[in-house]
Design a protein around this motif. Structure first.
Motif, PDB file in Angstrom:
ATOM      1  N   ILE A   1       5.504  -8.005  -0.722  1.00 16.03           N
ATOM      2  CA  ILE A   1       5.736  -7.284  -1.980  1.00 16.03           C
ATOM      3  C   ILE A   1       4.418  -7.132  -2.749  1.00 16.03           C
ATOM      4  CG2 ILE A   1       6.866  -7.409  -4.236  1.00 16.03           C
ATOM      5  CD1 ILE A   1       9.180  -8.888  -2.800  1.00 16.03           C
ATOM      6  N   TYR A   2       3.646  -8.201  -2.802  1.00 19.21           N
ATOM      7  CA  TYR A   2       2.349  -8.155  -3.495  1.00 19.21           C
ATOM      8  C   TYR A   2       1.441  -7.120  -2.854  1.00 19.21           C
ATOM      9  CZ  TYR A   2      -1.763 -10.084  -5.923  1.00 19.21           C
ATOM     10  OH  TYR A   2      -2.865 -10.265  -6.717  1.00 19.21           O
ATOM     11  N   ASN A   3       1.448  -7.067  -1.534  1.00 16.14           N
ATOM     12  CA  ASN A   3       0.620  -6.084  -0.842  1.00 16.14           C
ATOM     13  C   ASN A   3       1.018  -4.660  -1.208  1.00 16.14           C
ATOM     14  OD1 ASN A   3      -0.824  -8.077   0.414  1.00 16.14           O
ATOM     15  ND2 ASN A   3       0.143  -7.844   2.414  1.00 16.14           N
ATOM     16  N   GLY A   4       2.319  -4.430  -1.348  1.00 19.75           N
ATOM     17  CA  GLY A   4       2.761  -3.108  -1.783  1.00 19.75           C
ATOM     18  C   GLY A   4       2.197  -2.754  -3.148  1.00 19.75           C
ATOM     19  N   HIS A   5       2.210  -3.719  -4.050  1.00 20.06           N
ATOM     20  CA  HIS A   5       1.608  -3.512  -5.371  1.00 20.06           C
ATOM     21  C   HIS A   5       0.115  -3.206  -5.240  1.00 20.06           C
ATOM     22  CE1 HIS A   5       4.814  -4.344  -8.193  1.00 20.06           C
ATOM     23  NE2 HIS A   5       5.131  -5.477  -7.601  1.00 20.06           N
ATOM     24  N   LEU A   6      -0.590  -3.984  -4.415  1.00 17.51           N
ATOM     25  CA  LEU A   6      -2.037  -3.817  -4.301  1.00 17.51           C
ATOM     26  C   LEU A   6      -2.400  -2.428  -3.782  1.00 17.51           C
ATOM     27  CD1 LEU A   6      -3.117  -7.293  -2.856  1.00 17.51           C
ATOM     28  CD2 LEU A   6      -3.176  -6.506  -5.229  1.00 17.51           C
ATOM     29  N   ARG A   7      -1.664  -1.954  -2.805  1.00 15.00           N
ATOM     30  CA  ARG A   7      -1.942  -0.612  -2.277  1.00 15.00           C
ATOM     31  C   ARG A   7      -1.700   0.448  -3.348  1.00 15.00           C
ATOM     32  NH1 ARG A   7       1.110  -2.987   2.046  1.00 15.00           N
ATOM     33  NH2 ARG A   7      -0.263  -3.643   3.757  1.00 15.00           N
ATOM     34  N   ALA A   8      -0.644   0.286  -4.121  1.00 11.12           N
ATOM     35  CA  ALA A   8      -0.359   1.241  -5.196  1.00 11.12           C
ATOM     36  C   ALA A   8      -1.436   1.189  -6.279  1.00 11.12           C
ATOM     37  CB  ALA A   8       1.015   0.950  -5.801  1.00 11.12           C
ATOM     38  N   ILE A   9      -1.881  -0.013  -6.621  1.00 11.49           N
ATOM     39  CA  ILE A   9      -2.950  -0.167  -7.615  1.00 11.49           C
ATOM     40  C   ILE A   9      -4.224   0.507  -7.133  1.00 11.49           C
ATOM     41  CG2 ILE A   9      -4.484  -1.866  -8.694  1.00 11.49           C
ATOM     42  CD1 ILE A   9      -2.010  -3.783  -8.681  1.00 11.49           C
TER      43      ILE A   9
END
Length: 262
Positions: free
Chosen positions: A136-144
């Motif tokens: 989930i965190y990785n999904g956030h990081l890619r979006a950021i």
């Protein structure tokens, strides 16, 4: 030749270089390895590494990000939040919001930003318990990264990191080989020329007997897991009382006791 004249690396133990030990006992790590390669191609490269083991993301933002913002280097590499994610009760969305605030500040200062996703921890008995949170965190990081035009090193997709030999004995940090592969991958994302391919498979390895694997698990529990649990309960950090190994932007000079090329 790459186009970077100055680079500040910020973060936690991953960027400090645990547990890639140099000739004189100092930690090297992917960042120092990459800095040496970059400096060979562009002499005079200014480099600082502010990362310290055990740092939570808020500490990185409070202690390291302002230094990078003030210095306005060409490049800032940022990896953080892993220590937060593995702490019970942490909300991944809150950690991601903190991370984005750091990226916004660094981009506003004019620096290019390179971020790292978390690796897939499925091969490690402790970290695989938070595999869903990491994803989930990785999904956030890619979006950021997409929102703020940052570059991304996708550690999750690096299949060589699914091999236990890419991790050190504590099963939390990368081995020398893991750091070397990550340096190669980061170089690729930054457009830094290297002569090796991070995708090259590791040599085949004979599988350990079941009893030996259980003995390894027991040794790991007593040597690494229990001390880690104690530090968590006591609110202690491996980085308490330590200072960054390269606290200021200075021309990079290879030091035999710390560095090794990628």
């Amino acid at each position: 030749m790459h186009g970077w004249d100055s680079w500040i690396a910020i973060g936690d133990s991953f960027t400090e270089g645990m547990s890639d030990v140099g000739a004189q006992g100092h930690y090297v790590g992917w960042a120092d390895r990459l800095a040496e390669t970059m400096a060979r191609q562009r002499p005079g490269l200014q480099y600082a590494n502010l990362a310290l083991r055990g740092k939570m993301l808020q500490e990185i933002i409070d202690e390291q990000v302002p230094i990078a913002v003030a210095a306005q280097p060409d490049l800032v590499t940022l990896c953080g939040g892993g220590n937060d994610i593995i702490t019970p009760g942490t909300d991944v969305d809150d950690v991601a919001a903190l991370f984005e605030s750091a990226v916004v500040a660094l981009r506003a200062a004019g620096s290019e930003v390179l971020v790292f996703t978390g690796p897939d921890p499925k091969v490690q008995p402790l970290l695989r318990r938070v595999r869903g949170k990491v994803a989930i965190y990785n999904g956030h990081l890619r979006a950021i990264a997409e929102r703020h035009s940052a570059r991304v090193v996708d550690l999750w997709s690096m299949t060589v990191l699914h091999d236990r030999r890419s991790w050190c004995d504590d099963r939390l940090h990368f081995s020398t080989e893991g750091h070397r592969r990550i340096a190669l991958r980061a170089a690729e994302v930054l457009g830094v020329r290297v002569d090796e391919d991070w995708r090259e498979p590791l040599p085949s390895e004979e599988r350990k007997p079941w009893l030996r694997l259980r003995q390894d698990d027991l040794n790991w529990t007593t040597t690494h897991l229990l001390p880690w649990v104690r530090r968590q309960l006591m609110g202690e950090s491996l980085g308490d009382g330590l200072q960054p190994k390269r606290p200021e932007l200075q021309p990079y000079r290879a030091e035999d006791d710390r560095t090794a090329s990628v």
